[in-house]
Design an enzyme around this catalytic site. Structure first.
Site, PDB file in Angstrom:
ATOM      1  N   GLU A 168       0.799  -1.216   0.000  1.00  0.00           N
ATOM      2  CA  GLU A 168       0.000   0.000   0.000  1.00  0.00           C
ATOM      3  C   GLU A 168       0.842   1.280   0.000  1.00  0.00           C
ATOM      4  O   GLU A 168       0.995   1.979   1.003  1.00  0.00           O
ATOM      5  CB  GLU A 168      -0.995  -0.007   1.173  1.00  0.00           C
ATOM      6  CG  GLU A 168      -1.930  -1.196   1.106  1.00  0.00           C
ATOM      7  CD  GLU A 168      -3.080  -1.141   2.089  1.00  0.00           C
ATOM      8  OE1 GLU A 168      -4.041  -1.893   1.910  1.00  0.00           O
ATOM      9  OE2 GLU A 168      -3.025  -0.327   3.042  1.00  0.00           O
ATOM     10  N   GLU A 352      -5.873  -8.166  -0.404  1.00  0.00           N
ATOM     11  CA  GLU A 352      -6.616  -7.860   0.820  1.00  0.00           C
ATOM     12  C   GLU A 352      -8.040  -7.490   0.453  1.00  0.00           C
ATOM     13  O   GLU A 352      -8.269  -6.735  -0.495  1.00  0.00           O
ATOM     14  CB  GLU A 352      -6.005  -6.692   1.601  1.00  0.00           C
ATOM     15  CG  GLU A 352      -4.718  -6.994   2.337  1.00  0.00           C
ATOM     16  CD  GLU A 352      -4.220  -5.800   3.145  1.00  0.00           C
ATOM     17  OE1 GLU A 352      -5.059  -4.956   3.558  1.00  0.00           O
ATOM     18  OE2 GLU A 352      -3.006  -5.703   3.362  1.00  0.00           O
TER      19      GLU A 352
END
Length: 442
Positions: A168, A352
């Site tokens: 991320e 995710e």
């Protein structure tokens, strides 16, 4: 409540997994790990709910065998885990043998149980010693990160199924250096601009170093957030485009297209390092796959003031315990968009996807039907993307177990396994049992 999809509803080579991250579960006080910028961020009043930290977390450092048994018993193919830079290198530069030993044991434990180890090198715990030197604002971090990658991969890289560099990019840079919600907690456009560029450069530099050492199945993980204008005005459309450029295009663009999106450059160009364009070939070093983390969408309106001149507006859809709208369609749209605009035939993995819920623990059980519903909606989008020819090769749920949810402390529970943070006892929730049934090969 059950999952609507079973293993047989997906291609034979499709992989199901669970994801966690080191600082959120391991217990950073153990095994010779060094101080991180998350430790100091949490020690600063007002940054984290109840000033909670990752010193103990889920005590995965000592209970890893039990946790791997849960993954294997659930029928999952892949365990996407992360390593802590500060555990491997407490000062960011010197190797800690205890840290390497821990990850060696962990990988061996996965292989003994038939679980594919999927490593993420960095999931946000920067060693404090490197933060003192400017952290992600300092260009030298690209080399430091490559050194860390090489040290860890030299020990466990021969047994990994896959390796991702950064988890991320947006959180590492914008959320942490412009919005100030994560460590190091800065609110500075110049710091954020340089962090964006340096985290990308670190990704490319480490990828080159690992490739040169003979490692393969290398990728990166992007968190993507769907944005829509809050109304039909041109101003709202432009604000939503800026949000998309900051959140999504800022990282997909350089890695796959060697370019920052123009709506982003309008705000950060004056603050980028000199000759930043010369780094694009390194940043765009080819990867073998791309990971997509997806949770929600945002409605965006224009706002007065300097760049980015936007505001988030509360949307009408049902929300998770984080206050995030539940919008499964956004995942399907991203899978198609990423393949079309950036990755082509490259394998995509949903690395995710999950939701926080209050998760009442009653009579030794947690009936998290809302989480099962969330998974159902998003798995339907994955299945639809595959039907449209998008090369989606796996889906990894977030998360295996309740954990330290960063600035939210231990209040927000994302896990399919309940953790009592006093006794540290693990109790599989209904969602875990639903996946176990769906993934059964019987």
């Amino acid at each position: 409540m059950t999952l609507k999809y079973r293993r047989a509803d997906f291609p034979d080579d499709f992989l199901f997994g669970v994801s966690t991250s080191a600082y959120q579960i391991e217990g950073h006080a153990y095994g010779g790990a060094g101080s991180t910028h998350w430790d100091t961020f949490a020690a600063t009043p007002g940054n984290v709910v109840n000033a909670e930290n990752g010193d103990i977390a889920c005590d995965h450092y000592h209970r890893w065998s039990e946790d791997l048994d849960l993954i294997a018993d659930g029928g999952f193919d892949v365990y996407r885990f992360s390593a802590s830079w500060a555990r491997v290198m407490p000062d960011g530069r010197s190797v800690n043998p205890e840290g390497l030993d821990f990850y060696d044991r962990l990988v061996e434990g996965m292989l003994e149980r038939g679980i594919k180890p999927a490593l993420t090198l960095y999931h946000w715990e920067l060693p404090s010693a490197l933060s003192d030197l400017g952290g992600w604002r300092n260009r030298d971090i690209a080399g430091w990160f490559a050194d860390y990658a090489q040290a860890l991969m030299a020990r466990i890289g021969d047994r990994l199924w896959s390796t991702a560099t950064i988890n991320e990019f947006w959180c590492v840079s914008w959320l942490s250096h412009f919005l100030g919600h994560h460590a190091p907690g800065l609110r500075d456009i110049r710091a954020a601009s340089r962090a964006i560029h340096h985290v990308l450069l670190a990704h490319g530099t480490a990828t080159q170093a690992m490739r040169a050492a003979g490692h393969d199945n290398l990728g990166a993980v992007f968190n993507l957030e769907h944005s829509e204008p809050a109304d039909a005005s041109p101003e709202a459309r432009a604000a939503a485009d800026r949000y998309d450029a900051i959140y999504n295009g800022a990282f997909l663009g350089p890695v796959f297209n060697r370019a920052y999106p123009e709506p982003l450059l309008d705000g950060i160009a004056p603050h980028l390092p000199d000759d930043w364009q010369d780094d694009m070939d390194t940043i765009a070093t080819p990867v073998d796959w791309a990971g997509i983390n997806y949770y929600t969408r945002k409605l965006i309106a224009p706002a007065p003031g300097p760049f980015p001149s936007l505001a988030e507006v509360e949307g009408p859809l049902p929300k998770t315990y984080m206050g995030w709208e539940i919008y499964p369609d956004g995942l399907g749209q991203f899978l198609r968009r990423v393949a079309r605009d950036h990755t082509g035939s490259l394998p995509l993995y949903v690395t995710e996807n999950g939701m926080a819920a209050p998760d009442a623990f009653q009579d030794g059980q947690v009936d998290d039907a809302d989480r099962i519903g969330y998974f159902n909606g998003h798995l339907a989008q994955v299945r639809g993307a595959i039907d449209d020819g998008i090369p989606v090769k796996g889906y990894f749920a977030w998360s295996l177990m309740d954990n330290y949810e960063w600035a939210f402390g231990y209040d927000k529970r994302f896990g399919m396994v309940h953790v009592d943070f006093d006794s540290l006892e693990r109790t599989p929730k209904a969602s875990y049992h639903a996946f176990k049934h769906a993934l059964s090969r019987d």
